[in-house]
Design a protein around this motif. Structure first.
Motif, PDB file in Angstrom:
ATOM      1  N   SER A 274       1.065  -1.149  -0.034  1.00 21.27           N
ATOM      2  CA  SER A 274      -0.167   0.160   0.150  1.00 21.27           C
ATOM      3  C   SER A 274       1.100   1.514   0.176  1.00 21.27           C
ATOM      4  O   SER A 274       0.267   2.254  -0.826  1.00 21.27           O
ATOM      5  CB  SER A 274      -0.646   0.497   1.186  1.00 21.27           C
TER       6      SER A 274
ATOM      7  N   SER B 197      -7.044  -5.208   3.941  1.00 21.79           N
ATOM      8  CA  SER B 197      -7.978  -3.267   4.293  1.00 21.79           C
ATOM      9  C   SER B 197      -7.206  -2.654   4.858  1.00 21.79           C
ATOM     10  O   SER B 197      -6.958  -1.470   4.151  1.00 21.79           O
ATOM     11  CB  SER B 197      -7.906  -4.073   5.671  1.00 21.79           C
ATOM     12  N   SER B 198      -5.741  -2.916   4.380  1.00 23.62           N
ATOM     13  CA  SER B 198      -4.584  -2.095   4.042  1.00 23.62           C
ATOM     14  C   SER B 198      -4.454  -1.340   3.033  1.00 23.62           C
ATOM     15  O   SER B 198      -4.073  -0.197   2.841  1.00 23.62           O
ATOM     16  CB  SER B 198      -2.805  -2.117   4.536  1.00 23.62           C
TER      17      SER B 198
ATOM     18  N   SER C   8      -7.767   0.874   2.827  1.00 25.47           N
ATOM     19  CA  SER C   8      -7.349   2.248   3.535  1.00 25.47           C
ATOM     20  C   SER C   8      -6.217   2.970   2.958  1.00 25.47           C
ATOM     21  O   SER C   8      -6.722   4.699   2.798  1.00 25.47           O
ATOM     22  CB  SER C   8      -6.518   1.870   5.528  1.00 25.47           C
TER      23      SER C   8
ATOM     24  N   LEU D  87      -8.858   4.755   0.707  1.00 29.18           N
ATOM     25  CA  LEU D  87      -9.952   5.904   1.020  1.00 29.18           C
ATOM     26  C   LEU D  87      -8.888   7.208   1.400  1.00 29.18           C
ATOM     27  O   LEU D  87      -9.087   8.292   1.324  1.00 29.18           O
ATOM     28  CB  LEU D  87     -10.129   5.680   2.140  1.00 29.18           C
ATOM     29  N   ARG D  88      -7.570   6.869   1.795  1.00 34.22           N
ATOM     30  CA  ARG D  88      -6.415   8.327   2.173  1.00 34.22           C
ATOM     31  C   ARG D  88      -5.517   9.105   0.815  1.00 34.22           C
ATOM     32  O   ARG D  88      -6.084  10.121   0.259  1.00 34.22           O
ATOM     33  CB  ARG D  88      -4.865   8.032   2.039  1.00 34.22           C
TER      34      ARG D  88
END
Length: 135
Positions: free
Chosen positions: A26, A58-59, A62, A65-66
């Motif tokens: 990520s 999930s990472s 995230s 989303l960031r």
């Protein structure tokens, strides 16, 4: 193995994500700098093409989303294209389908312009999803 290819198109920027988007990879998405509020003006619409994404945990979510938040903070937008079924299902289960705008492919996403509310009557959500794509 994960990679992010960034290409400029006439109407915006396309990020082509390939491989497994997880905790270890990520950071590569974060390093594109597109979502960094410190870089100045909005880059225009950004489309994350997920057609070649084979896994997302999930990472990875995230990191997306960031990127979304960073672009939004500068007046930009993020749309997702060719989202694999497993990821679409995860978005639906977690309510993220209300945040991300999803298109069948990058070309359609760029043609739609900046992500935003669905202009269709009765849409009622800030996310726009192509109703013609198969589940």
């Amino acid at each position: 193995m994960f990679s992010v290819d960034v290409r400029q198109e006439g109407r915006g920027t396309v990020l082509v994500l390939r491989g497994e988007l997880d905790f270890d990879s990520s950071v590569q998405l974060d390093e594109t700098g597109l979502g960094d509020p410190g870089t100045g003006t909005a880059p225009g619409p950004v489309v994350a093409d997920l057609a070649a994404l084979t896994f997302c945990d999930s990472s990875g979510i995230s990191a997306l989303l960031r990127l979304h938040r960073g672009l939004s903070a500068r007046g930009g937008s993020l749309a997702l294209a060719a989202v694999p079924h497993t990821v679409r299902r995860l978005f639906a289960l977690t309510g993220l389908d209300q945040i991300f705008t999803v298109h069948a492919d990058a070309h359609e996403a760029l043609a739609a312009g900046p992500a935003g509310p669905d202009p269709a009557p009765g849409a009622g959500t800030p996310a726009r999803q192509n109703r013609n794509e198969s589940a």
